[in-house]
Design an enzyme around this catalytic site. Structure first.
Site, PDB file in Angstrom:
ATOM      1  CD  GLN A 174      -2.458   1.616   0.641  1.00  0.00           C
ATOM      2  OE1 GLN A 174      -3.143   1.001  -0.131  1.00  0.00           O
ATOM      3  NE2 GLN A 174      -2.508   2.754  -0.153  1.00  0.00           N
ATOM      4  CD  GLN A 176      -3.924   7.940  -2.142  1.00  0.00           C
ATOM      5  OE1 GLN A 176      -4.295   7.326  -1.562  1.00  0.00           O
ATOM      6  NE2 GLN A 176      -3.904   9.096  -2.404  1.00  0.00           N
ATOM      7  N   PRO A 301      -6.525  -1.565   4.912  1.00  0.00           N
ATOM      8  CG  PRO A 301      -4.077   0.061   5.149  1.00  0.00           C
ATOM      9  CD  PRO A 301      -4.971  -1.449   4.473  1.00  0.00           C
ATOM     10  N   GLY A 303     -11.302   1.247   2.518  1.00  0.00           N
ATOM     11  CA  GLY A 303     -11.501   1.160   1.943  1.00  0.00           C
ATOM     12  C   GLY A 303     -11.280  -0.234  -0.106  1.00  0.00           C
ATOM     13  N   GLY A 304     -10.850   0.838  -0.372  1.00  0.00           N
ATOM     14  CA  GLY A 304     -10.010   0.355  -1.730  1.00  0.00           C
ATOM     15  C   GLY A 304      -9.051   1.648  -1.973  1.00  0.00           C
ATOM     16  CD  GLU A 306      -6.329   5.958  -5.731  1.00  0.00           C
ATOM     17  OE1 GLU A 306      -5.830   6.991  -5.490  1.00  0.00           O
ATOM     18  OE2 GLU A 306      -7.301   4.961  -5.095  1.00  0.00           O
ATOM     19  CG  HIS A 330     -14.164   6.381  -4.552  1.00  0.00           C
ATOM     20  ND1 HIS A 330     -14.982   7.499  -4.121  1.00  0.00           N
ATOM     21  CD2 HIS A 330     -12.799   6.675  -4.591  1.00  0.00           C
ATOM     22  CE1 HIS A 330     -13.483   8.717  -3.874  1.00  0.00           C
ATOM     23  NE2 HIS A 330     -12.579   7.650  -3.525  1.00  0.00           N
ATOM     24  CD  GLU A 331     -11.056   3.039  -4.370  1.00  0.00           C
ATOM     25  OE1 GLU A 331      -9.620   3.735  -4.977  1.00  0.00           O
ATOM     26  OE2 GLU A 331     -11.670   3.614  -3.514  1.00  0.00           O
ATOM     27  CG  HIS A 334      -9.701   7.031  -7.684  1.00  0.00           C
ATOM     28  ND1 HIS A 334      -8.923   8.424  -7.782  1.00  0.00           N
ATOM     29  CD2 HIS A 334     -10.135   7.037  -6.525  1.00  0.00           C
ATOM     30  CE1 HIS A 334      -9.084   8.954  -6.479  1.00  0.00           C
ATOM     31  NE2 HIS A 334      -9.803   7.834  -5.267  1.00  0.00           N
ATOM     32  CD  GLU A 353      -8.936  10.336  -3.015  1.00  0.00           C
ATOM     33  OE1 GLU A 353     -10.501  10.085  -3.860  1.00  0.00           O
ATOM     34  OE2 GLU A 353      -8.113   9.269  -2.983  1.00  0.00           O
ATOM     35  CG  ASP A 408      -0.279   8.875   5.780  1.00  0.00           C
ATOM     36  OD1 ASP A 408      -0.221   8.124   4.251  1.00  0.00           O
ATOM     37  OD2 ASP A 408       0.240   7.584   5.677  1.00  0.00           O
ATOM     38  CE1 TYR A 416     -11.463   9.399  -0.783  1.00  0.00           C
ATOM     39  CE2 TYR A 416     -10.742  11.125   0.842  1.00  0.00           C
ATOM     40  CZ  TYR A 416     -10.633   9.996   0.171  1.00  0.00           C
ATOM     41  OH  TYR A 416      -9.362   9.207   0.359  1.00  0.00           O
ATOM     42  CE  LYS A 592     -16.758   4.617   6.142  1.00  0.00           C
ATOM     43  NZ  LYS A 592     -18.142   4.224   4.848  1.00  0.00           N
TER      44      LYS A 592
END
Length: 635
Positions: A174, A176, A301, A303-304, A306, A330-331, A334, A353, A408, A416, A592
């Site tokens: 991951q 980002q 960690p 939801g998704g 991209e 959403h993804e 992106h 976002e 972060d 968003y 989340k």
């Protein structure tokens, strides 16, 4: 990073969201206390072109391509191998290539077969260590031999017991916001876009997939080749290895997952191809060949995420009724806003976002209709209101000042939902068809480029602000982007379906209606979320028992509904739900869903002790980002 608040919302309390494209019913003043608008002098001092979260020097030497050759050692929990970087000198006098690293062991740097001098600098909090490489006299490539730390912030190594199948280990990355540097030495800034190839070596029983061209029928032989021909920012480089299998959902879409959840995932997300086709009709051709999904273990960690060509998805949205598939929209969105047109620095995240959240709403309306769109828009707006109430003013600004902070920290509902609300206001003022035309031209104009907020404002000034000067003005645009809060007169979505929920909730709270008399047979998940999330902070024991016994909320299989109910249980110390609360915290790593519960538990001595027990058991299976986000609540 990407949820619908599906990335890593650090402050949100729950839910999905989706905006209200179909000319929302009316414009009303938001029900949020307004704060004094201001653009601080600190904001004006920001060097908009500078990435304050990277050591890299792309203004002198810029990396354009990466060739990876990595072996995944599950025993050592390390990626071991080489990264060969192709670069161009922007400044012909440049002598040094500066890269970002975090926790990497650099074994050797070579050009051809010749060793090259390098120096790994002292580690800096939030950033890692700069790697200075003396450029060779000839050529335009350097090869770096290295291995990662077993504690790399961007990689999670799972034991077989932590996976769905319980037989094989699992690795996923991951990157980002600035975690790519923990598994690749590179210029870890979104303003630097690279193409890449990779050879990934794994145990033969496992399959490797990447954010690149994946062959659904590749032989499982332990050596996998990948190519990403379009230039992407470093945070979109992604790798996963596990007992993965593939199932097609459409001509260009499919899903990778462990065998036990493959069919359920393919069924849940079967509308992905329709989403892709609908988005293309309005915003132009899909640029990435295939769009596949990878279902990760529940410790993921976000939801998704991209990652281009292969979005990484949490299993917590497999609800069995497609109620949470706005995450997929959403993804997918992106692929236009974020992956094709990218924020140049993390100050500019809202360009990724906010646009993507706006597109998400539009996609959901195209596929599932206006009623669902309206409900999700209201839920998203309420999430935004919650963050406006909780965040310091400087964090309510779209073009946030992140200097000296962990990048972060940028993830909240501000980039968003506030970003999407801003775009919806423009849509309403210029008309939907005109705004769609603007977005199509915007995506084409900046395709495969990384841009700053200031570049967007300049483009807006040359396009919509010129064409529609009678309804748009610079001062209003400036207020949305550079000042805190929600401007007066901003769009506020409404839903008739929620008005009915308000009526029965009020009647139940007044005692004129029992829980058993509430007809919930046709309620959607969104109505349930609205029903629960708008309960008073405090309920009495009789009310809690009545709700739970009537609707079996503690036993809910929908992770979003369970989250909302468990938050109510914690606020009211409803102990019959605590066994489920414990298993929920231990079994899910999506920030989340777990962070608001830890935050609420930490408000009492008894709750904090409970949270600490759950956290200590869950910690070995949590992603490093989830550990970092929640550690403070249990200390």
């Amino acid at each position: 990073m990407k949820s619908i608040r599906y990335l890593a919302f650090l402050w949100i309390s729950t839910l999905l969201a989706c905006s209200n494209p179909e000319q929302p019913a009316e414009i009303k003043a938001p029900q949020t206390p307004q704060k004094t608008p201001q653009q601080t002098s600190k904001q004006t001092q920001i060097d908009h072109a500078k990435d304050y979260h990277s050591f890299a020097n792309p203004d002198v030497v810029k990396v354009s391509h990466i060739d990876l050759d990595l072996t995944a050692d599950f025993d050592k929990k390390q990626l071991i191998g080489t990264a060969t970087l192709t670069y161009q000198k922007v400044d012909e006098q440049g002598k040094t290539l500066i890269l970002d690293t975090r926790g990497l062991t650099i074994l050797e740097v070579t050009s051809g077969n010749t060793p090259v001098a390098f120096e790994l600098q002292k580690e800096v909090p939030n950033l890692g260590s700069a790697l200075h490489i003396t450029l060779p006299e000839q050529g335009n490539q350097v090869s770096i031999s290295y291995h990662t730390s077993k504690d790399a912030s961007g990689a999670q190594w799972l034991t077989p017991e932590q996976t769905a199948g319980k037989q094989y280990p699992f690795l996923f990355t991951q990157a980002q916001a600035v975690h790519a540097r923990s598994f690749i030495p590179l210029q870890d800034s979104p303003q630097v876009r690279v193409t890449y190839t990779a050879t990934i070596r794994t145990p033969k029983e496992l399959l490797a997939v990447m954010s690149a061209a994946n062959d659904p029928v590749t032989p499982r032989d332990g050596v996998y080749e990948f190519n990403m021909p379009q230039p992407i920012p470093s945070y979109l480089i992604a790798l996963a290895i596990g007992d993965l299998h593939f199932k097609a959902m459409g001509e260009r879409t499919g899903v990778y997952a462990e065998p036990s959840i493959l069919d359920a995932a393919a069924s849940e997300f079967e509308d992905t191809e329709s989403m892709l086709e609908a988005t293309e009709k309005t915003y132009g051709p899909y640029s990435w060949d295939r769009y596949d999904l990878l279902i990760l273990p529940p410790s993921f960690p976000f939801g998704g995420m991209e990652n281009p060509r292969l979005s990484f998805i949490t299993p917590t949205v497999i609800a069995g009724d497609k109620s949470l598939v706005s995450l997929i929209a959403h993804e997918l969105a992106h692929s236009w806003s974020g992956n094709t047109v990218t924020n140049a620095t993390w100050r500019d995240l809202w360009l990724n976002e906010g646009f993507t959240t706006y597109l998400t709403y539009r996609i959901m309306e195209m596929i599932y209709g206006t009623d669902r769109y309206n409900m999700e828009a209201v839920l998203g707006y309420q999430d935004l209101q919650a963050d406006i109430a909780a965040l310091p003013e400087n964090d309510e600004i779209l073009a946030i000042d992140l200097r000296g902070r962990n990048p972060d920290d940028v993830f909240s509902n501000i980039p968003y939902e506030k970003g999407a609300l801003f775009l919806r206001e423009i849509e309403q003022k210029v008309g939907r068809d005109n705004f769609d035309k603007f977005l199509l031209e915007y995506f084409n104009h900046f395709a495969f480029k990384s841009i700053t907020t200031d570049q967007f404002v300049s483009y807006l000034d040359q396009t919509l602000l010129t064409t529609y000067a009678d309804v748009l003005d610079k001062e209003r645009i400036h207020q949305w982007i550079f000042e805190p809060g929600i401007p007066d007169g901003a769009p506020m979505p409404e839903s008739d379906a929620f008005s009915k929920v308000d009526t029965v909730r009020d009647a139940w709270l007044e005692g004129s209606l029992s829980a058993k008399q509430i007809n919930t047979q046709d309620w959607t998940v969104h109505q349930w979320l609205y029903f629960l999330n708008n309960m008073p902070q405090k309920l009495n024991d009789m009310q809690l028992v009545e709700l739970d016994s009537t609707f079996q909320l503690t036993a809910s299989k929908n992770n979003e509904i369970a989250h909302s109910w468990l938050l109510i249980a914690v606020k009211n110390e409803y102990k019959p739900a605590y066994e489920r609360l414990y298993s929920y915290l231990v079994g899910i790593g999506r920030n989340k869903l777990v962070k608001p519960l830890y935050r609420e538990l930490a408000k009492t001595v008894e709750g904090k002790a409970f949270a600490k027990r759950a956290f200590e058991e869950a910690k070995p299976g949590y992603h490093p980002l989830t550990v970092h986000a929640n550690q403070g609540f249990v200390e």
